[in-house]
Design an enzyme around this catalytic site. Structure first.
Site, PDB file in Angstrom:
ATOM      1  N   CYS A 112     -85.184 -41.696   1.470  1.00 29.18           N
ATOM      2  CA  CYS A 112     -86.377 -41.822   0.633  1.00 29.18           C
ATOM      3  C   CYS A 112     -86.288 -40.682  -0.359  1.00 29.18           C
ATOM      4  O   CYS A 112     -86.500 -39.533   0.000  1.00 29.18           O
ATOM      5  CB  CYS A 112     -87.648 -41.735   1.473  1.00 29.18           C
ATOM      6  SG  CYS A 112     -89.149 -41.615   0.477  1.00 29.18           S
ATOM      7  N   CYS A 115     -90.159 -39.164  -1.335  1.00 23.81           N
ATOM      8  CA  CYS A 115     -90.864 -38.343  -0.334  1.00 23.81           C
ATOM      9  C   CYS A 115     -89.993 -38.324   0.906  1.00 23.81           C
ATOM     10  O   CYS A 115     -88.885 -37.789   0.826  1.00 23.81           O
ATOM     11  CB  CYS A 115     -92.301 -38.802  -0.106  1.00 23.81           C
ATOM     12  SG  CYS A 115     -92.588 -40.567   0.096  1.00 23.81           S
ATOM     13  N   SER A 116     -90.433 -38.926   2.006  1.00 26.03           N
ATOM     14  CA  SER A 116     -89.581 -38.925   3.196  1.00 26.03           C
ATOM     15  C   SER A 116     -89.911 -40.119   4.077  1.00 26.03           C
ATOM     16  O   SER A 116     -89.972 -40.002   5.300  1.00 26.03           O
ATOM     17  CB  SER A 116     -89.758 -37.630   3.986  1.00 26.03           C
ATOM     18  OG  SER A 116     -89.375 -36.533   3.199  1.00 26.03           O
ATOM     19  N   CYS A 117     -90.121 -41.298   3.471  1.00 23.09           N
ATOM     20  CA  CYS A 117     -90.470 -42.483   4.245  1.00 23.09           C
ATOM     21  C   CYS A 117     -89.376 -42.779   5.269  1.00 23.09           C
ATOM     22  O   CYS A 117     -88.193 -42.654   4.961  1.00 23.09           O
ATOM     23  CB  CYS A 117     -90.646 -43.680   3.314  1.00 23.09           C
ATOM     24  SG  CYS A 117     -91.966 -43.421   2.128  1.00 23.09           S
TER      25      CYS A 117
END
Lengths: 213, 206
Positions: A112, A115-117
């Site tokens: 991701c 962000c950090s999905c």
């Protein structure tokens, strides 16, 4: 050692002065508790859920079933949330899970960049490297070089498919079942499916001792 | 917004630092932050507002901050902006106002006819909005192919800024790595990105 004495809260039983960020977090926590938006039991429950109940063992169970049951695999590729629910894994309503299958000539990997999905309902919380600028910036640009840093070297004839999770659809990689696992139970198979295999930065490996048997 | 959070393709961050046998939480406060986010997200703000609050951090702070530090910043920012807490309460460390009534999302997902189908060739729009968007910079103005149709989902660009009714189909769009990065990318390599309908223009039906 911190010499920050700006705050006047009494953090009892704390061996050292809390770091500034910790102090800020605990101050906000106590405000939310006072306002009835949170209890410390809820914090403990949420922490414990991620530490014990939700983790890569769930995804590994899904992968092992897909390896032994072709019809299940098709359902999994078709409708991720419904298929994981069949195995008693809860999946948040209204959200999507897409399982992408590795093949002889295609290797999938997830990232991701914005962000950090991460597919936490099946893999638990992401490792720090997944959330870090080097991984997020480079996996889309030079996936093969990044994979080598994970000791995964892919031949040129294997295409790399990078999935940049930019919506609320979550991706999980279905790795290929390794040769030499014929006749293994689902439990044995799940044992070689690591978190990294389901992110796509590793391939399942047979431990040396079982290969020798 | 063209912020440092939009990292795809950036140089200079070095190798991936892999911590072996990493714990789920390194410190209790990280779990506290996670719990605070989970208990307030969807009640006082939505996930797009949350992501945008992270992105609005000054870029030097964003890069210095650990992951849960960014979360803490976003939760605090949004609770202040939404009037759930006040600066005085934060400074004094004591609540003096009750929390406002939480909102509940009851809007049903509308049935929408997707404009594109798998196999359609599309081009991403070249947009550089000041606000939130999920069209990464590295994929703007690029040619790709629709692979999967999802949604509809709310458009993050609207949902992060008070318009919660802009539902759109969303698509997994596949780009050849060379379309994105030029000739030194792998010949057969691809990058797939989930993109909302208004990010895309039709080039060609198969």
């Amino acid at each position: 050692m911190s010499h920050d004495h700006d705050h006047d809260h009494d953090h009892d039983h704390h061996p050292e002065a809390p770091s500034p960020v910790e102090a800020r977090a605990l101050a906000l926590e106590s405000l939310l508790v006072e306002k009835g938006l949170l209890t410390s039991e809820e914090v403990d429950r949420i922490v414990s859920m991620y530490e014990h109940d939700i983790g890569p063992m769930l995804g590994a169970k899904v992968v092992a079933r897909a390896w032994v049951d072709e019809a299940y695999k098709q359902r999994l590729l078709e409708d991720g949330p419904a298929a994981v629910k069949e195995l008693g894994i809860s999946y948040p309503a209204g959200t999507q899970l897409v399982v992408v299958e590795n093949k002889q000539d295609v290797h999938n990997v997830i990232v991701c960049t914005l962000c950090s999905c991460y597919p936490w309902p099946v893999l638990g919380l992401p490792p720090t490297w997944y959330k870090s600028p080097p991984y997020r910036s480079r996996m889309v640009r030079e996936p093969r070089t990044v994979l080598e840093e994970f000791n995964l070297t892919l031949p040129d004839e294997v295409a790399v498919n990078v999935w940049d999770s930019s919506s609320d659809v979550r991706y999980m990689v279905l790795p290929q079942r390794p040769q030499g696992t014929e006749g293994w139970t689902e439990e044995q198979l799940a044992g070689i499916v690591t978190r990294d295999c389901m992110i796509g930065v590793a391939r399942p490996r047979i431990p040396a001792e079982s290969a020798a048997r | 917004m063209n912020g440092v959070h939009d990292m795809g393709g950036m140089h200079g961050f070095g190798p991936v630092d892999i911590e072996r046998d990493e714990p789920v939480f390194h410190h209790r406060w990280e779990g506290v932050v996670r719990a605070m986010m989970q208990r307030t997200n969807g009640r006082y703000y939505n996930l797009d507002e949350f992501r945008h609050a992270v992105e609005r951090m000054p870029s030097d702070e964003y890069l210095r901050a650990a992951y849960y530090e960014r979360w803490l910043h976003a939760v605090e920012t949004l609770l202040l902006e939404k009037g759930v807490i006040t600066t005085t309460e934060v400074t004094d460390g004591h609540a003096t106002h009750p929390a406002p009534e939480a909102t509940r999302d009851t809007e049903p997902r509308p049935a929408l006819e997707p404009r594109f189908q798998p196999g359609d060739r599309v081009r991403t729009r070249n947009i550089h909005p000041h606000g939130h968007t999920r069209l990464p910079r590295y994929a703007r103005g690029r040619h790709g192919v629709i692979r999967k149709v999802y949604g509809p989902f709310r458009l993050p660009d609207a949902n992060a800024h008070g318009d919660h009714h802009d539902w759109q189909p969303c698509y997994a769009v596949e780009f050849a790595a060379r379309e994105l990065w030029g000739d030194d990318a792998g010949r057969a390599d691809r990058v797939c990105i989930d993109l909302w309908e208004s990010y895309l223009e039709l080039e060609d039906k198969p």
